[in-house]
Design a protein around this motif. Structure first.
Motif, short mmCIF file in Angstrom:
data_model
loop_
_atom_site.label_atom_id
_atom_site.label_comp_id
_atom_site.label_asym_id
_atom_site.label_seq_id
_atom_site.Cartn_x
_atom_site.Cartn_y
_atom_site.Cartn_z
N ASP A 106 1.06 -0.86 -0.41
CA ASP A 106 0.18 0.09 0.21
C ASP A 106 1.13 1.44 -0.11
OD1 ASP A 106 0.87 -0.16 2.71
OD2 ASP A 106 -0.46 0.87 3.20
N SER A 107 2.30 0.71 0.06
CA SER A 107 3.19 1.93 -0.45
C SER A 107 3.43 2.77 -1.05
CB SER A 107 4.40 1.68 0.39
OG SER A 107 5.33 2.52 0.84
N GLN A 150 11.31 9.64 1.14
CA GLN A 150 10.47 8.83 1.15
C GLN A 150 10.92 8.53 2.63
OE1 GLN A 150 11.70 5.75 -2.05
NE2 GLN A 150 11.24 4.23 0.11
N GLU A 153 13.72 7.80 8.54
CA GLU A 153 14.73 6.84 9.46
C GLU A 153 16.17 6.76 9.37
OE1 GLU A 153 13.33 3.38 8.03
OE2 GLU A 153 11.30 3.57 9.42
N THR A 180 12.99 0.00 9.45
CA THR A 180 13.44 0.68 10.90
C THR A 180 14.33 0.07 11.79
OG1 THR A 180 10.75 1.31 10.18
CG2 THR A 180 12.24 2.08 12.57
N THR A 202 4.72 2.81 15.96
CA THR A 202 4.64 2.56 15.04
C THR A 202 3.21 2.26 14.75
OG1 THR A 202 6.75 1.10 14.68
CG2 THR A 202 4.46 1.22 12.56
N ASN A 218 2.66 -2.60 11.38
CA ASN A 218 2.44 -3.21 10.22
C ASN A 218 2.96 -4.13 9.83
OD1 ASN A 218 2.59 -3.76 7.45
ND2 ASN A 218 4.01 -2.19 7.17
N ASP A 237 6.33 6.29 14.30
CA ASP A 237 6.86 6.45 12.83
C ASP A 237 5.34 6.39 12.29
OD1 ASP A 237 7.96 3.42 11.12
OD2 ASP A 237 5.61 4.76 10.67
N ARG A 245 0.18 5.00 8.83
CA ARG A 245 -0.32 5.37 8.84
C ARG A 245 -1.27 5.59 9.53
NH1 ARG A 245 2.34 0.36 7.29
NH2 ARG A 245 2.75 -0.30 5.48
N SER A 298 6.13 8.28 6.43
CA SER A 298 5.99 8.23 4.70
C SER A 298 4.96 8.75 4.29
CB SER A 298 6.59 6.22 4.52
OG SER A 298 6.52 6.11 3.08
N LYS A 304 1.86 6.44 2.59
CA LYS A 304 0.81 5.71 2.93
C LYS A 304 0.24 6.72 3.41
CE LYS A 304 4.70 3.20 3.52
NZ LYS A 304 5.54 3.16 3.42
N ARG A 361 0.58 -11.53 2.78
CA ARG A 361 0.39 -9.70 3.51
C ARG A 361 -0.76 -9.85 1.95
NH1 ARG A 361 3.54 -4.19 4.28
NH2 ARG A 361 3.98 -4.69 1.80
C1 LIG Z 1 5.53 1.38 9.70
C2 LIG Z 1 6.95 1.97 8.13
C3 LIG Z 1 6.76 1.28 7.03
O1 LIG Z 1 5.78 0.17 6.83
C4 LIG Z 1 7.40 1.50 5.89
C5 LIG Z 1 7.02 1.53 4.27
N1 LIG Z 1 6.39 0.07 4.35
C6 LIG Z 1 5.97 -0.49 2.62
C7 LIG Z 1 7.38 -0.21 1.82
C8 LIG Z 1 5.36 -1.73 3.00
O2 LIG Z 1 5.42 -2.20 2.15
O3 LIG Z 1 5.00 -2.00 3.94
C9 LIG Z 1 8.82 2.33 6.02
C10 LIG Z 1 9.61 2.75 5.05
O4 LIG Z 1 9.00 4.08 4.38
P1 LIG Z 1 9.72 3.93 3.15
O5 LIG Z 1 8.30 2.68 2.23
O6 LIG Z 1 11.04 4.24 2.47
O7 LIG Z 1 8.98 5.32 2.38
C11 LIG Z 1 8.33 2.93 7.53
N2 LIG Z 1 7.53 2.76 8.33
#
Ligand SMILES: CC1=C(O)/C(=C\N=C(/C)C(=O)O)C(COP(=O)(O)O)=CN1
Length: 457
Positions: free
Chosen positions: A50-51, A98, A103, A126, A181, A185, A214, A217, A254, A257, A405
């Protein structure tokens, strides 16, 4: 109405290519059975993440035409800064391209070798950024948060005793920051309650340790608080967000999201000294402080997205669309993490495929079958992605959770698409004994899931 229809109408469409099963079998073989290596245009429904995959609104697209690409002092930066300050409340706002950059910038300026960072559960990037600085990422989520079947309403909560124990064990001088967080996630997109946030804040204040979110979401977390926590039903999402952030000293974010954009992120904090040090490094690696690796138009899109994501009609649809998919699976006995998370449905691959041992990657077996049978991309979060190796024996240590997922992009798919996904998974579930495991043909030394090549047993 239990599942309200989409609170938006479609203005632009992106035709999807329909591939044949033969084409998909060929593609996945050529990709070494690694779903990250599949060309996106051969995927019918992409639930990899969802990113960065949200659909922007007409208001955001219009904002792109107002991009002020001045090198310094872009008007979009001030709109972005003012919006972040209004919602998050922190004084210093630092744009990055991003979340993982935010981080890296934070940890590069506050961590030293041997430090410890407690969190409910660290996301991969992270954790990787903490460990890159030779520090320890410690997960302190409540025990219920590791039980896929437990119906605790806030399974993302931090276990306060585990947090205190970590501070006692290592000493507060080795704990430069406490992270939380929202939503969690890696634990199934599970929310953290306001009560728990207050408790974490109290521990941080007691020990004089900065407390950061963090916040990827954050809006979905606020919606769960409104839906499930006494005293918040009549508050707006903005009011809940402002209260939530008032207990902390800063956040990494980020915007890919809950910023509803395809690129972007930021750091926000009250401490001027940290902000100054981080800004100096930002200029070195991302760009001047009023753009931080983004175009002016990106900053405008984020400012507009942060306002839209607080809309209750949007959030009600978003959370209920995920719930809609989860409940269709649950009704047919497909084992999933419950309660259904905010941004994704997590299938419990270990219970889905009990005949495939962890070292043969049951999650990957389901991911491959879902693509071959239905053109749907998902991702395995378990043995391939998260497992560690025993330093003595070199053998893989099976992770506690073996999940697949199904992450739902924001404002992209309709509920008909969700029904298609559910039907495909239910069909596979009915024939699950036919699925076989995989062995690894090639793996990198770290974050191996991105480049691994597998072969069917
Ligand atoms: C809770 C959390 C995340 O879920 C996260 C990125 N998540 C991805 C790419 C995902 O597929 O869930 C990131 C990194 O964000 P970034 O993908 O670099 O914009 C940090 N914290």
């Amino acid at each position: 109405m239990q599942f309200p229809a989409e609170p938006f109408r479609i203005k632009v469409v992106e035709p999807l290519k329909i591939t044949s099963r033969e084409e998909r079998e060929k593609l996945i073989k050529e990709a070494g059975y690694n779903i990250f290596m599949i060309p996106a245009d051969s995927i019918y429904i992409d639930l990899l993440t969802d990113s960065g995959t949200s659909a922007m609104s007409d208001n955001q697209w219009a904002g792109l035409m107002l991009g002020d690409e001045s090198y310094a002092g872009s008007k979009n930066y001030y709109h972005f800064e003012e919006t972040v300050r209004h919602i998050f409340g922190f004084k210093n706002v630092i744009p990055t391209h991003q979340g993982r950059v935010a981080e890296n910038l934070l940890f590069s300026n506050i961590l030293k070798e041997g430090d410890v960072v407690p969190n409910n559960i660290h996301f991969d990037t992270t954790r990787a950024n903490v460990e890159y600085h030779k520090a320890q990422a410690i997960d302190c989520v409540i025990d219920e948060g590791m039980d896929p079947q437990n119906l605790h309403p806030f399974k993302g909560n931090m276990d306060i005793d585990k947090l205190e124990a970590a501070i006692q064990k290592y000493g507060k001088d080795r704990v430069p920051i406490i992270l939380l967080t929202v939503t969690n996630n890696s634990g199934g997109g599970q929310p953290v309650s306001m009560q728990n946030i207050r408790e974490v804040s109290a521990v941080a204040k007691k020990h004089g340790i900065p407390f950061f979110f963090d916040a990827c979401r954050f809006a979905e977390n606020c919606y769960f608080i409104k839906e499930r926590e006494d005293g918040y039903q009549d508050k707006t999402i903005l009011e809940i967000a402002q209260e939530m952030f008032s207990y902390a000293d800063g956040c990494t974010m980020s915007a890919k999201k809950d910023g509803l954009v395809n690129i972007g992120g930021f750091l926000a904090m009250n401490d001027d000294q940290w902000a100054q040090r981080i800004t100096n490094m930002l200029i070195l690696i991302e760009g001047f402080k009023t753009y931080g690796g983004l175009a002016g138009r990106d900053l405008e899109a984020i400012a507009r997205g942060l306002k839209e994501v607080l809309d209750e009609n949007y959030l009600r649809f978003r959370i209920n669309q995920t719930r809609f998919l989860g409940e269709m699976l649950d009704k047919e006995g497909v084992p999933i993490v419950k309660p259904v998370g905010g941004h994704a449905v997590y299938v419990d691959a270990r219970r889905f495929l009990p005949h495939i041992p962890p070292e043969q990657f049951p999650g990957q077996a389901l991911v491959v079958e879902l693509f071959v049978r239905a053109g749907i991309r998902s991702v395995e979060i378990g043995s391939l992605m998260m497992a560690k190796k025993d330093p003595q024996t070199g053998k893989m240590i099976p992770p506690k959770l073996e999940l697949v997922r199904l992450a739902i992009p924001r404002r992209v798919y309709t509920n008909m698409h969700m029904q298609y996904v559910a039907e495909a998974i239910i069909e596979i579930y009915r024939e699950r004994e036919k699925l076989k495991g995989f062995t690894i043909e090639y793996e990198a030394d770290f974050l191996r899931h991105f480049t691994a090549r597998l072969k069917p047993i």
